[in-house]
Design a protein around this motif. Structure first.
Motif, PDB file in Angstrom:
ATOM      1  N   ASN A 182     -91.273   8.387   1.096  1.00 50.08           N
ATOM      2  CA  ASN A 182     -92.654   8.347   1.586  1.00 50.08           C
ATOM      3  C   ASN A 182     -93.486   7.281   0.871  1.00 50.08           C
ATOM      4  OD1 ASN A 182     -92.019  10.333   3.337  1.00 50.08           O
ATOM      5  ND2 ASN A 182     -93.198  11.955   2.361  1.00 50.08           N
ATOM      6  N   ILE A 183     -93.246   7.099  -0.431  1.00 47.25           N
ATOM      7  CA  ILE A 183     -93.979   6.055  -1.164  1.00 47.25           C
ATOM      8  C   ILE A 183     -93.628   4.690  -0.568  1.00 47.25           C
ATOM      9  CG2 ILE A 183     -94.148   4.813  -3.368  1.00 47.25           C
ATOM     10  CD1 ILE A 183     -93.796   7.462  -4.823  1.00 47.25           C
ATOM     11  N   SER A 184     -92.349   4.494  -0.343  1.00 46.30           N
ATOM     12  CA  SER A 184     -91.898   3.209   0.182  1.00 46.30           C
ATOM     13  C   SER A 184     -92.500   2.938   1.566  1.00 46.30           C
ATOM     14  CB  SER A 184     -90.368   3.224   0.237  1.00 46.30           C
ATOM     15  OG  SER A 184     -89.883   2.083   0.839  1.00 46.30           O
ATOM     16  N   LYS A 235     -90.269   8.621 -13.116  1.00 45.55           N
ATOM     17  CA  LYS A 235     -91.402   9.189 -12.382  1.00 45.55           C
ATOM     18  C   LYS A 235     -91.192  10.659 -12.017  1.00 45.55           C
ATOM     19  CE  LYS A 235     -93.308   5.093 -12.327  1.00 45.55           C
ATOM     20  NZ  LYS A 235     -93.774   4.677 -13.640  1.00 45.55           N
ATOM     21  N   LEU A 247     -90.108  12.048  -1.722  1.00 48.35           N
ATOM     22  CA  LEU A 247     -91.234  11.350  -2.344  1.00 48.35           C
ATOM     23  C   LEU A 247     -91.010   9.837  -2.326  1.00 48.35           C
ATOM     24  CD1 LEU A 247     -93.841  11.378  -4.096  1.00 48.35           C
ATOM     25  CD2 LEU A 247     -92.350  11.481  -6.089  1.00 48.35           C
ATOM     26  N   SER A 279     -86.184   1.371  -2.639  1.00 47.06           N
ATOM     27  CA  SER A 279     -87.197   2.447  -2.664  1.00 47.06           C
ATOM     28  C   SER A 279     -87.057   3.381  -3.858  1.00 47.06           C
ATOM     29  CB  SER A 279     -87.101   3.268  -1.376  1.00 47.06           C
ATOM     30  OG  SER A 279     -87.176   2.417  -0.271  1.00 47.06           O
ATOM     31  N   TYR A 301     -98.274  12.082  -1.531  1.00 49.31           N
ATOM     32  CA  TYR A 301     -97.207  11.526  -0.695  1.00 49.31           C
ATOM     33  C   TYR A 301     -96.345  12.623  -0.047  1.00 49.31           C
ATOM     34  CZ  TYR A 301     -98.250   7.081  -2.952  1.00 49.31           C
ATOM     35  OH  TYR A 301     -98.870   5.947  -3.408  1.00 49.31           O
ATOM     36  N   TYR A 303     -98.702  11.978  -7.411  1.00 49.25           N
ATOM     37  CA  TYR A 303     -97.587  11.898  -6.458  1.00 49.25           C
ATOM     38  C   TYR A 303     -97.679  12.925  -5.335  1.00 49.25           C
ATOM     39  CZ  TYR A 303     -95.533   8.614  -9.664  1.00 49.25           C
ATOM     40  OH  TYR A 303     -95.322   7.499 -10.432  1.00 49.25           O
ATOM     41  N   ASN A 320     -90.354  -3.852  -2.687  1.00 49.31           N
ATOM     42  CA  ASN A 320     -90.268  -2.687  -1.806  1.00 49.31           C
ATOM     43  C   ASN A 320     -88.987  -2.653  -0.975  1.00 49.31           C
ATOM     44  OD1 ASN A 320     -91.480  -0.238  -1.106  1.00 49.31           O
ATOM     45  ND2 ASN A 320     -92.280  -1.039   0.799  1.00 49.31           N
ATOM     46  N   ASN A 342     -96.218   2.134   1.094  1.00 50.74           N
ATOM     47  CA  ASN A 342     -96.421   0.777   0.556  1.00 50.74           C
ATOM     48  C   ASN A 342     -96.277  -0.268   1.661  1.00 50.74           C
ATOM     49  OD1 ASN A 342     -96.813   1.759  -1.981  1.00 50.74           O
ATOM     50  ND2 ASN A 342     -94.773   1.260  -2.742  1.00 50.74           N
TER      51      ASN A 342
END
Ligand SMILES: Cc1ncc(COP(=O)(O)O)c(C=O)c1O
Length: 402
Positions: free
Chosen positions: A100-102, A243, A97, A177, A272, A269, A174, A105
């Motif tokens: 993938n978020i990083s 989170k 997760l 991560s 992602y 979430y 960013n 972004n």
């Protein structure tokens, strides 16, 4: 003998080779004899597949309700998540997760045009973290940054703060991560200062994952009298930076294996992690495993309903009483512990830990050793009775000629 009977009897022969929790010689496991009610539940749910939830609507509901109940325990009415195979899968999911978020972004230029990400994702992770994070690193090309430990075997939060601020000021937002904290580390049971880690994470818009695979079913039920002043026991979603949380029913939750939990702060979430699964009843799948049993969700639901807070508090109390008993008995006999036990895990100082472990095994007692320091590691799970602890100390005394 008909063929099935023959096979069953052969299987029994193999099963008889296994150790049994109730014999009281398993001292190094974070799993235990599951609660007896789960035998019935396993029979009822053994053919369910949560990988295709539209076919098993009832079982899916049980998973959702289990997550809601665990969410409540962790102070989050909006929790979302899954009952999966165990802590390893849960930690890998959290790392997937964050990675993938990083990446998202960076792609969406959330922080502008500046190049603010290397090809790998930097994750700050305690020295005491479980080896499942090393597996994540292998799979996802993560760059694991390890802060030094404090004298209490927790991640040094001052170091983390300085590192985060320095890295962001040099490389931009960013560039980190994720951060990981542990609530009940595998070897010593220590709890990182999640409150401070959460502040650092929240201020710098970095997601924080808490690995409470073991501690998640202990810390919420711990009586004040067991809490030590050098640790902060807050670890859950009441802290804004947190989170995701790993919390395993198949450890102190008394579920049979496989039942691990990954809990997200909210449903947002999921996107992602989603992968298209066109031929299934739910066409977006977020879990790492595809086909996966519903037994863990059903047993978790059953046990949460049956035991409730009081039941888990009683189990925790009994394990902590036995932890105190064993610690005192060890000290009376000249042994030293690495730290004052924080949860129901005791690390006994031993420069020849591996050798002692081998000698104990020859006597039929199974303990494990620590990696972070020279010590034997004992996990006081519900299957251990006082007489088993006496037996361990007596045997250790004989081995060490005390
Ligand atoms: C803190 C912690 N996280 C994760 C895990 C991995 O859990 P599992 O063995 O269920 O995959 C463990 C296992 O001992 C653990 O102690």
């Amino acid at each position: 003998m008909d063929k099935s009977k023959e096979i069953l009897s052969k299987l029994k022969e193999y099963r008889d080779l296994d150790l049994k929790y109730e014999k009281g010689n398993i001292f190094g496991s974070m799993c235990t004899k599951p609660h007896p009610i789960t035998l019935e539940i396993i029979k009822m749910f053994y053919e369910t597949n949560l990988g295709d939830p539209g076919l098993f609507i009832g079982t899916k509901k049980l998973e959702e309700e289990s997550i809601q109940m665990i969410g409540k325990l962790l102070h989050n009415p909006n929790a979302f998540g899954y009952i999966i195979s165990g802590g390893t899968e849960a930690n890998i999911t959290a790392m997937r997760l964050f990675n993938n978020i990083s990446k998202a972004n960076f792609k969406n230029k959330k922080y502008g045009n500046k190049k603010n990400r290397e090809d790998s994702s930097k994750i700050i992770i305690p020295e005491t973290a479980h080896f499942s994070f090393d597996k994540s690193k292998d799979m996802m090309n993560l760059d694991l940054i390890r802060p030094p430990l404090t004298e209490y075997y927790t991640s040094n939060v001052k170091w983390v703060k300085d590192y985060v601020e320095d890295t962001i000021s040099k490389n931009g937002e960013n560039s980190i991560s994720g951060i990981v904290g542990i609530a009940g580390c595998t070897e010593l049971g220590t709890i990182d200062n999640i409150k401070e880690l959460s502040k650092i994470a929240y201020t710098n818009d970095i997601p924080l994952h808490v690995d409470a695979a073991f501690g998640g079913f202990v810390i919420p039920f711990l009586e004040e009298k067991y809490k030590l002043k050098n640790y902060n026991y807050e670890f859950d979603f009441s802290l804004d930076g947190v989170k995701t949380i790993t919390i395993d029913p198949h450890k102190m939750g008394l579920s049979p294996i496989s039942a691990g939990g990954i809990i997200f702060r909210n449903r947002e979430y999921k996107k992602y992690l989603d992968i298209e699964a066109p031929y299934l009843t739910e066409t977006l799948q977020a879990t790492i495993l595809g086909t996966r049993t519903g037994v863990g969700a059903a047993t978790t639901w059953g046990l949460l309903k049956l035991l409730c807070k009081d039941g888990y508090a009683k189990i925790t109390h009994e394990c902590m009483e036995k932890t105190t008993y064993l610690t005192n008995k060890l000290r009376e006999n000249g042994f030293e512990t690495v730290i004052e036990p924080v949860l129901n895990i005791i690390a006994i100082k031993d420069d020849n830990a591996k050798e002692t472990c081998k000698k104990l095994k020859e006597k039929g007692l199974y303990v494990s050793v620590c990696r972070c320091t020279n010590a034997l590691r004992i996990v006081i799970m519900p299957h251990l009775e006082f007489e088993h602890l006496d037996n361990l100390v007596n045997t250790l005394c004989k081995i060490n000629k005390k």
